[in-house]
Write a protein that holds these residues in place. Structure first.
Motif, short mmCIF file in Angstrom:
data_model
loop_
_atom_site.label_atom_id
_atom_site.label_comp_id
_atom_site.label_asym_id
_atom_site.label_seq_id
_atom_site.Cartn_x
_atom_site.Cartn_y
_atom_site.Cartn_z
N LYS A 65 0.82 -1.21 0.00
CA LYS A 65 0.00 0.00 0.00
C LYS A 65 0.86 1.27 0.00
N SER A 66 1.89 1.28 0.81
CA SER A 66 2.75 2.46 0.87
C SER A 66 3.45 2.71 -0.45
N MET A 67 3.78 1.62 -1.17
CA MET A 67 4.45 1.78 -2.46
C MET A 67 3.47 2.17 -3.56
N TYR A 68 2.19 1.85 -3.41
CA TYR A 68 1.18 2.36 -4.34
C TYR A 68 1.18 3.89 -4.30
N TYR A 82 -5.81 -8.01 -1.09
CA TYR A 82 -5.05 -7.66 0.12
C TYR A 82 -4.82 -6.15 0.19
N ALA A 83 -4.36 -5.56 -0.91
CA ALA A 83 -4.07 -4.12 -0.94
C ALA A 83 -5.34 -3.29 -0.84
N LEU A 84 -6.36 -3.66 -1.61
CA LEU A 84 -7.59 -2.88 -1.64
C LEU A 84 -8.32 -2.94 -0.30
N THR A 85 -8.34 -4.12 0.31
CA THR A 85 -8.93 -4.26 1.64
C THR A 85 -8.15 -3.43 2.66
N GLY A 86 -6.83 -3.43 2.49
CA GLY A 86 -5.97 -2.66 3.38
C GLY A 86 -6.26 -1.17 3.30
N PHE A 87 -6.48 -0.66 2.08
CA PHE A 87 -6.82 0.76 1.92
C PHE A 87 -8.17 1.08 2.55
N GLU A 88 -9.11 0.17 2.38
CA GLU A 88 -10.44 0.37 2.98
C GLU A 88 -10.35 0.42 4.50
N LEU A 89 -9.59 -0.49 5.08
CA LEU A 89 -9.41 -0.51 6.53
C LEU A 89 -8.67 0.74 7.01
N MET A 90 -7.72 1.21 6.19
CA MET A 90 -6.97 2.40 6.55
C MET A 90 -7.89 3.62 6.61
N LEU A 91 -8.79 3.72 5.65
CA LEU A 91 -9.75 4.83 5.62
C LEU A 91 -10.70 4.77 6.81
N GLY A 96 -9.75 3.61 9.67
CA GLY A 96 -8.93 3.73 10.87
C GLY A 96 -8.64 2.41 11.55
N ASN A 97 -8.78 1.30 10.80
CA ASN A 97 -8.58 -0.03 11.37
C ASN A 97 -7.42 -0.80 10.74
N SER A 98 -6.47 -0.08 10.16
CA SER A 98 -5.35 -0.74 9.48
C SER A 98 -4.36 -1.30 10.49
N ASN A 99 -4.16 -2.63 10.46
CA ASN A 99 -3.22 -3.26 11.39
C ASN A 99 -1.79 -2.78 11.17
N SER A 100 -1.37 -2.71 9.89
CA SER A 100 0.00 -2.30 9.59
C SER A 100 0.26 -0.86 10.01
N LEU A 101 -0.71 0.02 9.74
CA LEU A 101 -0.56 1.43 10.13
C LEU A 101 -0.56 1.57 11.64
N ASN A 102 -1.45 0.84 12.31
CA ASN A 102 -1.52 0.90 13.77
C ASN A 102 -0.24 0.36 14.41
N THR A 103 0.29 -0.72 13.82
CA THR A 103 1.53 -1.32 14.34
C THR A 103 2.69 -0.34 14.25
N ARG A 104 2.82 0.31 13.09
CA ARG A 104 3.92 1.26 12.90
C ARG A 104 3.75 2.50 13.78
N THR A 105 2.51 2.91 14.00
CA THR A 105 2.25 4.04 14.90
C THR A 105 2.66 3.68 16.33
N GLU A 106 2.30 2.46 16.75
CA GLU A 106 2.68 2.00 18.09
C GLU A 106 4.20 1.92 18.24
N GLN A 107 4.88 1.47 17.18
CA GLN A 107 6.34 1.38 17.23
C GLN A 107 6.99 2.75 17.33
N LEU A 108 6.44 3.73 16.61
CA LEU A 108 6.97 5.09 16.69
C LEU A 108 6.76 5.67 18.08
N ILE A 109 5.59 5.43 18.65
CA ILE A 109 5.32 5.90 20.02
C ILE A 109 6.28 5.25 21.00
#
Length: 426
Positions: free
Chosen positions: A226-229, A283-292, A294-307
């Motif tokens: 998704k990030s590379m899209y 996988y990618a399209l579902t990921g974008f939908e979840l991101m919109l 606010g339920n993206s696991n990958s985005l949430n994981t990276r946010t938690e790691q940054l915190i």
């Protein structure tokens, strides 16, 4: 007669040395990691070791010099010192693990990759020509392999598992991975040839160039990163602002028509085959939908790691540890903030942006000399410009295969930039 024979031998010797700039990228990028035999990233560590030994061997063969300037030495000192300090802190905290010591070799290895292109004794135009051929041909080969592999997975998936793909990571099964460990690593480095092939197609049109661009674009979509899209979208948009493409009104009209045809064709293709496309890229399209949502696991994981990195790096300005024994930090920002501090993060982003600026200046200079070389440097300027955004998903440039290309291209850009500056001064 003796002088002629000596000149001929020297020319032949130089020609043999220049071939390393074609052969080595192919060997390093295509080298199997055999994950079934070498689990836990051992295959990548062996490739890294081979790269370092090869770079030292080429240094001994007088292919390049190792003479970094004061700024390069300061960067090398800072990042090496930071790793030593991080190791010391982890040992005190009791969280140090064996693979932490592997990080010590990275700054020294990266300066070797950089110097191989920055301080090469081979003519810069020869290196440019070979590098451009490698960037195009190598990734076209990987793109074709990836599409065949996914299209005929019953026949080719076992080969992929043996060479590169980790069978225990099920999420990698139906995605383009090339010769890399992760889909987003492959997608990240694909951005460079993708941008060049787009610029090359826009410059003069042609069915062959269009097919090659679409081949790489399709492969990038099949990585489902998704990030590379988003990064690829930025590369395409920035490519449309390259001044070398708009040399006259005729070229401008052609580019507008080509992009309009591409957008309309892709839209019609999606309308006609929406179900199939959504199934392939689920996988990618579902990921974008979840991101919109606010339920993206990958985005949430990276946010938690940054915190976590922000909370646990007490020195703040410098690094707080390696992090492997506590949390495997994925994002470039979380990892570099925790490992090198605010200062290290700032210096690294600055290095990337300065590299992009230099590449843009070189491309402008080369427009009247060699348009293909100019477009090559424009593509690298765009690639490095979007790298700070593309690296938000993972620290791709630290992986052995990508590191060789990433730092060697920084070296090439600095080599060319210095030569142009000397030429202008003379």
């Amino acid at each position: 007669m003796d002088y002629t024979a000596h000149t001929s031998r020297c020319s032949k010797h130089t020609s043999i040395k220049s071939r390393y700039y074609t052969i080595l990228p192919f060997i390093f990028i295509l080298c199997p990691t055999v994950p079934a035999l070498l689990p836990g990233g051992q295959g990548e560590q062996i490739i890294f070791l081979i790269e370092v030994i090869t770079a030292l061997w080429l240094l001994s063969k007088d292919v390049y010099r190792l003479r970094p300037n004061s700024n390069e030495l300061l960067l090398l000192f800072y990042f090496t010192f930071s790793i030593l300090l991080d190791l010391f802190q982890d040992i005190i905290k009791g969280v140090s693990i064996t693979s932490d010591f592997f990080e010590l070799a990275k700054p020294l290895a990266f300066i070797l990759f950089y110097s191989l292109y920055r301080y090469s004794k081979i003519d810069i135009q020869e290196i440019e020509k070979r590098s451009l051929k490698v960037i195009k041909s190598l990734f076209i080969i990987l793109a074709i392999w990836s599409i065949i592999e996914i299209s005929f997975s019953d026949y080719f998936l076992n080969i992929s598992y043996w060479l590169y793909r980790r069978e225990e990571v099920s999420v990698l099964k139906n995605k383009a991975i090339g010769s890399f460990a992760q889909t987003y690593q492959f997608a990240f480095i694909l951005l460079l040839p993708l941008t060049y092939l787009l610029l090359d197609w826009l410059k003069s049109g042609g069915l062959k160039k269009c097919i090659l661009f679409l081949l790489l674009l399709t492969t990038l979509l099949l990585t489902q990163s998704k990030s590379m899209y988003v990064s690829a979208g930025m590369c395409i948009i920035l490519s449309l602002f390259v001044p070398a493409l708009y040399r006259n009104i005729k070229n401008t009209i052609r580019i507008i028509l080509l992009m309009a045809a591409l957008i309309i064709s892709m839209y019609l293709l999606y309308i006609l085959y929406e179900d199939a496309i959504r199934n392939i890229l689920s996988y990618a399209l579902t990921g974008f939908e979840l991101m919109l949502e606010g339920n993206s696991n990958s985005l949430n994981t990276r946010t938690e790691q940054l915190i976590w990195a922000l909370q646990n790096n007490q020195p703040c300005i410098i690094g707080g540890g390696i992090g492997k024994g506590e949390m495997m930090l994925e994002s470039f920002y979380a990892l570099y903030y925790y490992r090198y501090g605010l200062l290290g993060l700032f210096l690294y982003v600055l290095l990337i942006l300065i590299t992009s600026f230099k590449s843009f200046r070189i491309a402008k200079h080369e427009e009247k000399q060699n348009i293909n070389t100019s477009l090559f440097y424009y593509s690298m300027a765009i690639f490095f410009l979007i790298s700070p955004m593309a690296l938000s998903s993972s620290c791709h440039q630290d992986t052995p295969k990508i590191a060789f290309i990433f730092y060697s291209m920084i070296g090439l850009i600095n080599n060319k930039f210095c030569q142009i500056k000397k030429g202008l001064q003379n």
